[in-house]
Design an enzyme around this catalytic site. Structure first.
Site, PDB file in Angstrom:
ATOM      1  N   GLY A   1      23.385  25.845  34.594  1.00  0.00           N
ATOM      2  CA  GLY A   1      24.804  25.750  34.240  1.00  0.00           C
ATOM      3  C   GLY A   1      25.697  26.057  35.434  1.00  0.00           C
TER       4      GLY A   1
ATOM      5  N   LEU B   1      28.510  27.754  35.571  1.00  0.00           N
ATOM      6  CA  LEU B   1      28.783  29.191  35.552  1.00  0.00           C
ATOM      7  C   LEU B   1      27.493  29.997  35.516  1.00  0.00           C
ATOM      8  CD1 LEU B   1      30.541  31.680  35.304  1.00  0.00           C
ATOM      9  CD2 LEU B   1      30.788  31.198  32.850  1.00  0.00           C
TER      10      LEU B   1
ATOM     11  N   ALA C   1      26.655  25.861  26.599  1.00  0.00           N
ATOM     12  CA  ALA C   1      27.711  25.302  25.757  1.00  0.00           C
ATOM     13  C   ALA C   1      27.615  23.786  25.776  1.00  0.00           C
ATOM     14  CB  ALA C   1      29.091  25.732  26.254  1.00  0.00           C
TER      15      ALA C   1
ATOM     16  N   THR D   1      29.828  21.056  26.726  1.00  0.00           N
ATOM     17  CA  THR D   1      31.048  21.064  27.548  1.00  0.00           C
ATOM     18  C   THR D   1      31.628  19.672  27.806  1.00  0.00           C
ATOM     19  OG1 THR D   1      29.712  21.069  29.565  1.00  0.00           O
ATOM     20  CG2 THR D   1      30.431  23.213  28.739  1.00  0.00           C
TER      21      THR D   1
ATOM     22  N   THR E   1      37.195  29.252  26.205  1.00  0.00           N
ATOM     23  CA  THR E   1      37.968  28.314  27.020  1.00  0.00           C
ATOM     24  C   THR E   1      39.470  28.367  26.757  1.00  0.00           C
ATOM     25  OG1 THR E   1      38.336  25.925  27.322  1.00  0.00           O
ATOM     26  CG2 THR E   1      37.431  26.592  25.218  1.00  0.00           C
ATOM     27  N   ASP E   2      40.238  27.950  27.760  1.00  0.00           N
ATOM     28  CA  ASP E   2      41.690  27.775  27.607  1.00  0.00           C
ATOM     29  C   ASP E   2      42.013  26.665  26.593  1.00  0.00           C
ATOM     30  OD1 ASP E   2      40.524  25.951  29.431  1.00  0.00           O
ATOM     31  OD2 ASP E   2      42.437  25.575  30.427  1.00  0.00           O
TER      32      ASP E   2
ATOM     33  N   TYR F   1      36.121  19.784  20.873  1.00  0.00           N
ATOM     34  CA  TYR F   1      35.560  20.809  21.771  1.00  0.00           C
ATOM     35  C   TYR F   1      36.291  22.139  21.588  1.00  0.00           C
ATOM     36  CZ  TYR F   1      34.892  23.388  26.167  1.00  0.00           C
ATOM     37  OH  TYR F   1      34.647  24.374  27.106  1.00  0.00           O
TER      38      TYR F   1
ATOM     39  N   LYS G   1      34.719  25.650  20.125  1.00  0.00           N
ATOM     40  CA  LYS G   1      34.688  26.898  20.911  1.00  0.00           C
ATOM     41  C   LYS G   1      35.414  28.015  20.168  1.00  0.00           C
ATOM     42  CE  LYS G   1      33.211  27.520  24.460  1.00  0.00           C
ATOM     43  NZ  LYS G   1      31.849  27.962  24.878  1.00  0.00           N
TER      44      LYS G   1
END
Ligand SMILES: NC(=O)c1ccc[n+]([C@@H]2O[C@H](COP(=O)([O-])OP(=O)(O)OC[C@H]3O[C@@H](n4cnc5c(N)ncnc54)[C@H](OP(=O)(O)O)[C@@H]3O)[C@@H](O)[C@H]2O)c1
Length: 288
Positions: A14, A16, A64, A66, A105-106, A129, A133
């Site tokens: 990933g 991250l 995730a 994504t 997430t934002d 998405y 989340k």
């Protein structure tokens, strides 16, 4: 804090997850990065066996779904990874007592604010998405394992995997002009910086929902322009509107994250995104 054991889901591949693995190793943790070959994480029994075998002090969930646009057509797949997986981890955390560090997430916000979002601000996701989340966050808060950290972050770039900045630099190397959306504003974030900050949150045993991003804000166009400039490429970066670049999933127009709660908890002020971008472009992108 050497001697602690971390299981990093997504820690092998990933964007991250790889930076987290590196940051934890650098901080002296015993790190078990896990990928698809280690367990089918969507199977609760296989996930449970993986977690029990690792005997972790902390599980970092960097797995995730994504693919923001693809999720519009695959809500079940998005929910399986973004809601059901964190819920399974939350139940295991409640049973076994490890700290769970989960990422969000934002895109849980609707983008209608014009000042940075705080963790307590009302949510209002615009996409499958974002909703999946948010559902993951809500499932965890409902299960309420005793040691839970939820980290919302945004607009990731960093080494090891395809990301927006790398894509823009590849295009800019081949073209005379690229057209990039200028009316979506967010918090570009460098994965090695984020990983170091998240390790800190785990080490101080911070509970609750945090926003962690590099400081400052940018449009996608500003981020691409700065990267192209730093890379010394002679490509024009042309600002366009969202209407000129329609996508399957709707994105928030403004999703800048406030680091205030993170700063208050850790005493750390993340550096500006442009400074982090310089490191990424100079260190990670090999010269042509
Ligand atoms: N990227 C961003 O800009 C951004 C922004 C805000 C928040 N976030 C959040 O940050 C976290 C990390 O995102 P990221 O960008 O690092 O994600 P990523 O690069 O897409 O990595 C996702 C990881 O999940 C694994 N994975 C995907 N589907 C799987 C499956 N069915 N079974 C097992 N593993 C699977 C991937 O493994 P494979 O490599 O084998 O596919 C990969 O290791 C996520 O929670 C994301 O929502 C990301």
């Amino acid at each position: 804090m050497s001697g602690r054991t971390a299981l990093v889901l997504g820690g092998r591949t990933g964007l991250l997850g790889m930076s987290l693995t590196r940051a934890l190793e650098g901080a002296g943790w015993n790190v078990r990065p896990a990928g698809r070959e280690d367990a089918a994480v969507t199977d609760p029994a296989a996930l449970g066996a993986l977690v029990r075998a690792a005997e972790p002090d902390v599980v970092f969930n960097a797995v995730a779904y994504t693919a923001v646009d693809k999720a519009e057509d695959e809500p079940d797949a998005a929910n399986e990874l973004n809601r059901a997986l964190p819920a399974s981890l939350g139940r295991l955390a409640a049973e076994l007592g490890f700290r769970l560090v989960h990422f969000s997430t934002d895109f849980v916000f609707d983008g209608k604010k014009s000042t940075p979002y705080e963790p307590e601000d009302p949510t209002g996701p615009l996409s499958v998405y974002g909703r999946s989340k948010l559902a993951g966050e809500q499932a965890l808060l409902e299960i309420a394992p005793p040691r839970l950290t939820i980290v919302r972050t945004a607009w990731l770039f960093g080494p090891g995997r395809r990301n927006f900045v790398r894509t823009m630099l590849s295009l800019a190397a081949e073209r005379e002009e690229i057209r990039v959306v200028h009316d979506q504003i967010g918090s570009p974030t460098y994965t090695p910086d984020l990983a170091a900050h998240v390790v800190k949150l785990a080490e101080i045993e911070a509970d609750g929902v945090f926003h962690v991003a590099n400081c400052g804000q940018a449009s996608w166009c500003e981020l691409a322009s700065e990267a192209v400039k730093l890379a010394g490429l002679h490509c024009k970066v042309q600002p366009i509107t969202t209407a000129e670049y329609p996508t399957r999933a709707e994105r928030p127009r403004f999703s800048v994250l406030s680091n205030a709660k993170f700063k208050a908890a850790t005493g750390i002020t993340p550096r500006p995104w442009a400074q982090a971008l310089r490191d990424y472009v100079f260190q990670e992108i090999p010269p042509e």
